[in-house]
Design a protein around this motif. Structure first.
Motif, PDB file in Angstrom:
ATOM      1  N   LYS A  51     -45.590 -92.942  34.242  1.00  0.00           N
ATOM      2  CA  LYS A  51     -46.139 -91.584  34.422  1.00  0.00           C
ATOM      3  C   LYS A  51     -45.040 -90.571  34.706  1.00  0.00           C
ATOM      4  O   LYS A  51     -45.121 -89.415  34.312  1.00  0.00           O
ATOM      5  CB  LYS A  51     -47.164 -91.577  35.560  1.00  0.00           C
ATOM      6  CG  LYS A  51     -48.585 -91.742  35.119  1.00  0.00           C
ATOM      7  CD  LYS A  51     -49.038 -93.135  34.784  1.00  0.00           C
ATOM      8  CE  LYS A  51     -48.887 -93.541  33.372  1.00  0.00           C
ATOM      9  NZ  LYS A  51     -49.422 -94.891  33.106  1.00  0.00           N
ATOM     10  N   ALA A  82     -52.555-103.749  45.477  1.00  0.00           N
ATOM     11  CA  ALA A  82     -53.550-104.597  46.149  1.00  0.00           C
ATOM     12  C   ALA A  82     -52.971-105.158  47.443  1.00  0.00           C
ATOM     13  O   ALA A  82     -53.618-105.132  48.502  1.00  0.00           O
ATOM     14  CB  ALA A  82     -53.990-105.738  45.226  1.00  0.00           C
ATOM     15  N   ALA A  85     -54.055 -99.951  38.992  1.00  0.00           N
ATOM     16  CA  ALA A  85     -53.552 -99.778  40.347  1.00  0.00           C
ATOM     17  C   ALA A  85     -54.693 -99.288  41.247  1.00  0.00           C
ATOM     18  O   ALA A  85     -54.844 -99.737  42.389  1.00  0.00           O
ATOM     19  CB  ALA A  85     -52.406 -98.775  40.340  1.00  0.00           C
ATOM     20  N   THR A 130     -47.106 -98.278  36.569  1.00  0.00           N
ATOM     21  CA  THR A 130     -47.780 -96.988  36.696  1.00  0.00           C
ATOM     22  C   THR A 130     -46.835 -95.816  36.951  1.00  0.00           C
ATOM     23  O   THR A 130     -46.771 -94.872  36.152  1.00  0.00           O
ATOM     24  CB  THR A 130     -48.787 -97.046  37.884  1.00  0.00           C
ATOM     25  OG1 THR A 130     -49.477 -98.277  37.827  1.00  0.00           O
ATOM     26  CG2 THR A 130     -49.757 -95.901  37.829  1.00  0.00           C
ATOM     27  N   ALA A 188     -42.110-116.484  47.086  1.00  0.00           N
ATOM     28  CA  ALA A 188     -43.011-117.369  47.834  1.00  0.00           C
ATOM     29  C   ALA A 188     -43.552-118.474  46.935  1.00  0.00           C
ATOM     30  O   ALA A 188     -43.815-118.263  45.745  1.00  0.00           O
ATOM     31  CB  ALA A 188     -44.169-116.549  48.396  1.00  0.00           C
ATOM     32  N   GLU A 215     -42.224-110.334  49.319  1.00  0.00           N
ATOM     33  CA  GLU A 215     -41.988-109.678  48.019  1.00  0.00           C
ATOM     34  C   GLU A 215     -40.679-110.187  47.435  1.00  0.00           C
ATOM     35  O   GLU A 215     -39.640-110.147  48.082  1.00  0.00           O
ATOM     36  CB  GLU A 215     -41.940-108.155  48.214  1.00  0.00           C
ATOM     37  CG  GLU A 215     -41.479-107.365  47.011  1.00  0.00           C
ATOM     38  CD  GLU A 215     -42.291-107.625  45.752  1.00  0.00           C
ATOM     39  OE1 GLU A 215     -43.510-107.377  45.761  1.00  0.00           O
ATOM     40  OE2 GLU A 215     -41.703-108.098  44.748  1.00  0.00           O
ATOM     41  N   ASP A 224     -54.059-107.316  39.592  1.00  0.00           N
ATOM     42  CA  ASP A 224     -53.985-107.713  38.173  1.00  0.00           C
ATOM     43  C   ASP A 224     -54.080-109.218  37.968  1.00  0.00           C
ATOM     44  O   ASP A 224     -54.468-109.677  36.899  1.00  0.00           O
ATOM     45  CB  ASP A 224     -52.665-107.210  37.568  1.00  0.00           C
ATOM     46  CG  ASP A 224     -52.726-105.728  37.276  1.00  0.00           C
ATOM     47  OD1 ASP A 224     -53.660-105.061  37.772  1.00  0.00           O
ATOM     48  OD2 ASP A 224     -51.838-105.224  36.558  1.00  0.00           O
TER      49      ASP A 224
HETATM   50  C1  LIG Z   1     -46.553 -99.783  31.819  1.00  0.00           C
HETATM   51  C2  LIG Z   1     -47.726 -99.821  32.757  1.00  0.00           C
HETATM   52  C3  LIG Z   1     -48.421 -98.651  33.037  1.00  0.00           C
HETATM   53  C4  LIG Z   1     -49.499 -98.656  33.918  1.00  0.00           C
HETATM   54  N1  LIG Z   1     -50.169 -97.501  34.163  1.00  0.00           N
HETATM   55  C5  LIG Z   1     -51.203 -97.476  35.038  1.00  0.00           C
HETATM   56  C6  LIG Z   1     -51.877 -96.271  35.361  1.00  0.00           C
HETATM   57  O1  LIG Z   1     -51.536 -95.218  34.848  1.00  0.00           O
HETATM   58  N2  LIG Z   1     -52.890 -96.290  36.259  1.00  0.00           N
HETATM   59  C7  LIG Z   1     -53.289 -97.447  36.867  1.00  0.00           C
HETATM   60  O2  LIG Z   1     -54.230 -97.409  37.693  1.00  0.00           O
HETATM   61  N3  LIG Z   1     -52.678 -98.621  36.578  1.00  0.00           N
HETATM   62  C8  LIG Z   1     -51.644 -98.656  35.680  1.00  0.00           C
HETATM   63  N4  LIG Z   1     -50.997 -99.834  35.397  1.00  0.00           N
HETATM   64  C9  LIG Z   1     -51.469-101.051  36.040  1.00  0.00           C
HETATM   65  C10 LIG Z   1     -50.925-101.174  37.450  1.00  0.00           C
HETATM   66  O3  LIG Z   1     -49.529-101.094  37.473  1.00  0.00           O
HETATM   67  C11 LIG Z   1     -51.411-102.485  38.012  1.00  0.00           C
HETATM   68  O4  LIG Z   1     -52.814-102.521  37.936  1.00  0.00           O
HETATM   69  C12 LIG Z   1     -50.997-102.685  39.442  1.00  0.00           C
HETATM   70  O5  LIG Z   1     -49.602-102.590  39.613  1.00  0.00           O
HETATM   71  C13 LIG Z   1     -51.461-104.071  39.913  1.00  0.00           C
HETATM   72  O6  LIG Z   1     -51.178-104.192  41.264  1.00  0.00           O
HETATM   73  P1  LIG Z   1     -51.089-105.585  41.983  1.00  0.00           P
HETATM   74  O7  LIG Z   1     -51.380-105.297  43.415  1.00  0.00           O
HETATM   75  O8  LIG Z   1     -51.879-106.591  41.272  1.00  0.00           O
HETATM   76  O9  LIG Z   1     -49.543-106.010  41.978  1.00  0.00           O
HETATM   77  P2  LIG Z   1     -48.308-105.614  41.115  1.00  0.00           P
HETATM   78  O10 LIG Z   1     -48.091-104.141  41.157  1.00  0.00           O
HETATM   79  O11 LIG Z   1     -48.397-106.250  39.790  1.00  0.00           O
HETATM   80  O12 LIG Z   1     -47.120-106.273  41.951  1.00  0.00           O
HETATM   81  C14 LIG Z   1     -47.048-107.654  42.152  1.00  0.00           C
HETATM   82  C15 LIG Z   1     -45.837-107.944  43.018  1.00  0.00           C
HETATM   83  O13 LIG Z   1     -45.837-109.305  43.369  1.00  0.00           O
HETATM   84  C16 LIG Z   1     -44.482-109.766  43.414  1.00  0.00           C
HETATM   85  N5  LIG Z   1     -44.474-111.226  43.259  1.00  0.00           N
HETATM   86  C17 LIG Z   1     -44.899-111.954  42.184  1.00  0.00           C
HETATM   87  N6  LIG Z   1     -44.753-113.279  42.432  1.00  0.00           N
HETATM   88  C18 LIG Z   1     -44.219-113.380  43.671  1.00  0.00           C
HETATM   89  C19 LIG Z   1     -43.835-114.491  44.472  1.00  0.00           C
HETATM   90  N7  LIG Z   1     -43.977-115.744  44.060  1.00  0.00           N
HETATM   91  N8  LIG Z   1     -43.314-114.235  45.697  1.00  0.00           N
HETATM   92  C20 LIG Z   1     -43.159-112.954  46.158  1.00  0.00           C
HETATM   93  N9  LIG Z   1     -43.507-111.875  45.422  1.00  0.00           N
HETATM   94  C21 LIG Z   1     -44.037-112.085  44.205  1.00  0.00           C
HETATM   95  C22 LIG Z   1     -43.852-109.057  42.236  1.00  0.00           C
HETATM   96  O14 LIG Z   1     -42.435-108.995  42.396  1.00  0.00           O
HETATM   97  C23 LIG Z   1     -44.502-107.693  42.315  1.00  0.00           C
HETATM   98  O15 LIG Z   1     -43.715-106.813  43.086  1.00  0.00           O
HETATM   99  C24 LIG Z   1     -49.903 -99.860  34.527  1.00  0.00           C
HETATM  100  C25 LIG Z   1     -49.204-101.045  34.266  1.00  0.00           C
HETATM  101  C26 LIG Z   1     -48.123-101.035  33.388  1.00  0.00           C
HETATM  102  C27 LIG Z   1     -47.383-102.312  33.128  1.00  0.00           C
END
Ligand SMILES: Cc1cc2nc3c(=O)[nH]c(=O)nc-3n(C[C@H](O)[C@H](O)[C@H](O)COP(=O)(O)OP(=O)(O)OC[C@H]3O[C@@H](n4cnc5c(N)ncnc54)[C@H](O)[C@@H]3O)c2cc1C
Length: 463
Positions: free
Chosen positions: A51, A14, A319, A47, A115, A33, A311
């Motif tokens: 995978k 996102a 993702a 993800t 942050a 980050e 998320d």
């Molecule tokens: C085991 C597993 C398998 C998955 N398989 C799939 C799949 O096959 N297909 C699919 O579509 N989705 C899958 N997902 C879901 C997918 O990974 C998430 O939907 C996606 O990563 C969410 O993206 P996001 O942008 O919310 O951030 P995220 O990817 O959750 O990343 C958030 C980031 O924010 C950073 N952060 C947090 N707090 C702070 C802060 N205070 N300051 C600075 N940085 C911070 C973290 O370090 C992290 O790097 C899976 C998830 C898991 C756990």
């Protein structure tokens, strides 16, 4: 003090999509980050690693060839955790490089550190060396994602009792594993370990798994898992878990039965990573699972100019959908029109075998009293299925009897997460049964299953 048009907190799907979108609109963007490298849960613990692990397990175990050469067929004997990790590191490095290049090309600044809001439009960022800087921006986007839920009384140790982040650092492949939680993550890992010849017990307090998937698919899938020797302990709660003196763990169930295994993976839920974000300083509240509420169309939070996506806002927590949310949020933040995503998006579950689904399930169609008919095809009915030695796999489509439109498409089997996009296009473009009957499909392909399923429905429907 540094000021930007947009500060994005978190570099997962996102955050990265939003940052690039805003940069393409000519805005100055900074991504903060806290992880060692950019990419988020998606690249480092979710993800992509899961995978990659799946692909490695299927390739090295020879899983895909067993239909032909028998269940004893193996490409590599004595697979080790090192074998699995090797490909993981190469893939992750490549993903990070692509992302870093994308940020650089689009002039997106990145800052490493955690942050925290210190005022409504002001954050502090603490780096690994403890140094703190302060940043301001006109707009903020919170894409901090989630972290595994870890009940306090469970003996997590990163070695024998693990959460779904820790499983990626596995040093040895266990002979047996118990997995608590039959959600998407639990089911994916359970089937991957099973394909690696690990003895798997999957535990779930509810009576069934993956409730959002069409029940007919789940019963086919469940049969396959049991046939492969996986033990499913559904409908009973875990009462107690303990580590054993020698090695391994014991899980005591509420019905008095116990499960002993070398390793336990706890995969029952995730929490929004919002506890240390200082949200109280900018006036945003979270629910009991750390999730932030937003306007469903714009992704703006209750505070003007602060957006949240991915998320951390809850369902569907994918993702794929997170990327779209990030893009829409960035467009809205800077007054750019963004099209709304269609009602239906595909859900991909990378279990072994894959499951993918879009549109209404048969249960939903029934609930809504929509007159319907179903068509089903088995992959073994296609020539491609014979060539690949597939014994299993099915595709189910649901059509409206009134309009003949495709209402739902559900697939379990090899390539399901790719195949689903044909069904997705037809559903979202309002296509009917006739599309499949009248069009020619490549031969031999698994996609021919669409035609076979459509003809199956056609035979049952009034003409
Ligand atoms: C085991 C597993 C398998 C998955 N398989 C799939 C799949 O096959 N297909 C699919 O579509 N989705 C899958 N997902 C879901 C997918 O990974 C998430 O939907 C996606 O990563 C969410 O993206 P996001 O942008 O919310 O951030 P995220 O990817 O959750 O990343 C958030 C980031 O924010 C950073 N952060 C947090 N707090 C702070 C802060 N205070 N300051 C600075 N940085 C911070 C973290 O370090 C992290 O790097 C899976 C998830 C898991 C756990």
């Amino acid at each position: 003090m540094d000021h930007h048009d947009l500060i994005v907190i978190g570099s997962g799907p996102a955050g990265r999509r939003a940052a690039i979108q805003a940069a393409k609109l000519g805005k100055s963007v900074c991504v903060v980050e806290k992880g060692r490298r950019v990419g988020g849960v998606s690249v480092h613990t979710g993800t992509i690693p899961s995978k990659t692990l799946r692909e490695t397990a299927l390739n090295l175990s020879g899983w895909r060839e067993r239909g032909f050469y028998g269940r004893a067929y193996r490409v590599k004997e004595n697979l080790s955790a090192d074998d699995l990790r090797e490909r993981l590191h190469i893939t992750l490095n490549h993903e990070v490089e692509v992302l870093e290049h994308q940020f650089a090309r689009n002039r997106v600044d990145t800052i490493k550190g955690e942050a925290k809001f210190i005022a409504e439009k002001k954050i502090s960022v603490q780096g690994e060396d403890g140094e703190i800087i302060e940043l301001t921006a006109d707009k903020f986007l919170l894409t901090v994602g989630t972290k595994p839920f870890r009940p306090k009384d469970y003996p997590f140790d990163g070695k024998t009792f693990l959460d779904s982040d820790e499983i990626l650092d596995l040093v040895n492949l266990p002979r047996s594993i118990a997995i608590i939680g039959a959600g998407v993550i639990g089911v994916e890992y359970a089937t991957i370990f099973n394909a690696l010849d690990v003895h798997v017990t999957l535990i779930e307090p509810r009576d069934s798994m993956l409730d959002f998937v069409d029940k007919e698919l789940i019963s086919d899938f469940t049969y396959q898992l049991r046939d492969r020797g996986m033990i499913l302990r559904f409908g009973k709660k875990v009462e107690k878990v303990k580590k054993l003196d020698g090695a391994g763990c014991q899980i005591d169930m509420e019905d008095g039965r116990s499960i002993k295994s070398d390793m336990v993976l706890f995969a029952a839920g995730r929490m929004g990573a919002t506890d240390s974000l200082g949200l109280e300083n900018c006036g945003i509240e979270c629910d009991h699972r750390g999730r932030i509420s937003v306007n469903a169309n714009t992704f703006e939070t209750s505070v003007n100019g602060i957006y949240a996506a991915g998320d951390v806002i809850g369902f569907p927590s994918l993702a794929s959908t997170s990327m779209e949310q990030g893009r829409i949020a960035a467009c809205h933040a800077f007054g750019e029109k963004a099209h709304e995503p269609p009602e239906y998006f595909p859900y991909g579950i990378y279990a072994v075998p894959e499951i993918s689904t879009i549109g209404m399930t048969e249960e939903e169609v029934n609930e809504r009293n929509i007159p319907y008919e179903c068509g089903i095809a088995r992959f073994r009915e296609t020539s491609r299925g014979h060539i690949m030695g597939l014994e299993t796999g099915m595709l189910k489509m649901i059509f409206s009897l009134k309009t003949r439109r495709l209402l739902g498409c559900h697939i379990v089997g090899e390539g399901a997460t790719e195949l689903i996009h044909v069904g997705q296009a037809v559903i979202n473009l309002g296509g009917t049964l006739e599309y499949f009957v009248e069009n020619t499909f490549n031969y031999p392909t698994l996609a021919e299953a669409y035609k076979i399923a459509a003809l199956d429905a056609w035979n049952k429907m009034p003409h």
